[in-house]
Write a protein that holds these residues in place. Structure first.
Motif, PDB file in Angstrom:
ATOM      1  N   VAL A  20      -0.071  19.889 -50.099  1.00 17.38           N
ATOM      2  CA  VAL A  20       0.862  19.183 -49.215  1.00 17.38           C
ATOM      3  C   VAL A  20       2.269  19.196 -49.805  1.00 17.38           C
ATOM      4  O   VAL A  20       3.260  19.404 -49.086  1.00 17.38           O
ATOM      5  N   SER A  23       3.882  22.611 -49.337  1.00 12.01           N
ATOM      6  CA  SER A  23       4.279  22.819 -47.947  1.00 12.01           C
ATOM      7  C   SER A  23       5.566  22.067 -47.626  1.00 12.01           C
ATOM      8  O   SER A  23       6.482  22.605 -46.993  1.00 12.01           O
ATOM      9  N   LEU A 107       3.366  16.179 -41.940  1.00 11.65           N
ATOM     10  CA  LEU A 107       2.806  16.885 -43.085  1.00 11.65           C
ATOM     11  C   LEU A 107       2.079  18.166 -42.686  1.00 11.65           C
ATOM     12  O   LEU A 107       2.098  19.153 -43.428  1.00 11.65           O
ATOM     13  N   SER A 108       1.426  18.163 -41.522  1.00 11.81           N
ATOM     14  CA  SER A 108       0.602  19.308 -41.135  1.00 11.81           C
ATOM     15  C   SER A 108       1.342  20.327 -40.275  1.00 11.81           C
ATOM     16  O   SER A 108       0.770  21.361 -39.917  1.00 11.81           O
ATOM     17  N   TRP A 142      -7.014  15.662 -42.567  1.00 11.77           N
ATOM     18  CA  TRP A 142      -6.478  17.006 -42.826  1.00 11.77           C
ATOM     19  C   TRP A 142      -7.624  18.014 -42.899  1.00 11.77           C
ATOM     20  O   TRP A 142      -7.546  19.105 -42.322  1.00 11.77           O
TER      21      TRP A 142
END
Length: 239
Positions: A20, A23, A107-108, A142
Motif C-alpha cells: 500500500v 502504491s 488506497l485501492s 483489500w
C-alpha cells in the motif's frame, strides 16, 4: 506450528503495508510530476512575457486550475496514507464503516486501475460501526477485492458497500464473475482465512450475480484481536 503461523501472519502484515505504501508513493510521484510540468510551463510563459509577449489569462487560469486539482489529489493521497499508517498502532475501536470505505477507495484506486477496473463505494444509509482492528479489516477487504478482481469483472466496475447487519457490520463486493466454488474461492488464500479468524468474520457468496458478503458479528471477542492464535485462544476460553 502456532509460532510459524504467527510469524507468517506478521510477515503478511508487513508485506501488505509495504504494498500500500509503495502504491501511494507512486501516485504522489505522479502528482509531483504534473505539478513540475505545469510549473515549467509557467516559467516559460514568464520568460516570454519578459521578452514582450503578452500573457494569455485563459492559459494561466487553466494552469492554475490544473495545479489546484493536483494539490487536492495529493492531499487526498497523503491524508489516506496517514490514516492507514495510524491504523497499525490504533487499538481496536468503533470503526466508522463510511470512513473505511472512503479510505479504501483512495488506497485501492491505483491497484484496480492497473487492472482496468474502477471501484464504486456505497456508504451506509445510517451510521454503522463496530469495534475492530482497522488495519486487519482493511487487509481483509483489500484481499477480497484483489480476489474479486482476479475473477474478472464484466462491467469493469467493482462495487463495495457497507451496511449495518443487526448489531454487527456487513460489507458487500459486487460486480465480479460468479465463481464456481462460491466463498471457498475467496477462502482458498491462507491470508484471508487468518484474517477472518482474527476478526471473527464470515464470508458468503450469493447464488446470483457475483456478490461476496463479509459479515462481522457484534460481540465476538475475535473482532478486536490482531493475531489468529490469540483469536483461537480467546475463543477457547469461552467454551
Amino acid at each position: 506450528m502456532a509460532g510459524d503461523e504467527g510469524s507468517s501472519f506478521s510477515r503478511d502484515s508487513m508485506r501488505f503495508f509495504g504494498t500500500v505504501s509503495a502504491s501511494a508513493t507512486h501516485d504522489l510521484k505522479n502528482v509531483l510530476a504534473v505539478i513540475q510540468e505545469n510549473a515549467g510551463l509557467l516559467e516559460d510563459l514568464c520568460r516570454m512575457a519578459e521578452r514582450g509577449r503578452p500573457l494569455d489569462p485563459g492559459r494561466l487560469m487553466r494552469l492554475a486550475v490544473e495545479l489546484q486539482q493536483q494539490v487536492r489529489r495529493g492531499d487526498r493521497i497523503v491524508s489516506a496514507m496517514n490514516r492507514f499508517a495510524h491504523s497499525v498502532d490504533e487499538e481496536p475501536k468503533a470503526l466508522d464503516a463510511a470512513g473505511l470505505l472512503e479510505l479504501l477507495a483512495v488506497l485501492s484506486a491505483r491497484f484496480l486501475a492497473a487492472k482496468g477496473l474502477q471501484l464504486q463505494t456505497t456508504l451506509p444509509a445510517a451510521p454503522a460501526s463496530l469495534p475492530a482492528s482497522p488495519f486487519l479489516l482493511i487487509r481483509l477487504l483489500w484481499s477480497c477485492l484483489e480476489r474479486a478482481a482476479s475473477l474478472g469483472c464484466p462491467a469493469k466496475i467493482l462495487e463495495l458497500a457497507g451496511e449495518s447487519a443487526g448489531e454487527g457490520l456487513a460489507f458487500r463486493i459486487r460486480g465480479f464473475a460468479p465463481p464456481s466454488g462460491a466463498a471457498a474461492v475467496f477462502l482458498s488464500a491462507a491470508e484471508t482465512r487468518n484474517l477472518c479468524t482474527a476478526l471473527g468474520a464470515a464470508l458468503a457468496c450469493s447464488s446470483g450475480p457475483g456478490e461476496l458478503v463479509i459479515r462481522l458479528p457484534a460481540g465476538s471477542p475475535r473482532a478486536v484481536t490482531r493475531d489468529p492464535r490469540e483469536a483461537r485462544d480467546r475463543a477457547g476460553e469461552e467454551t
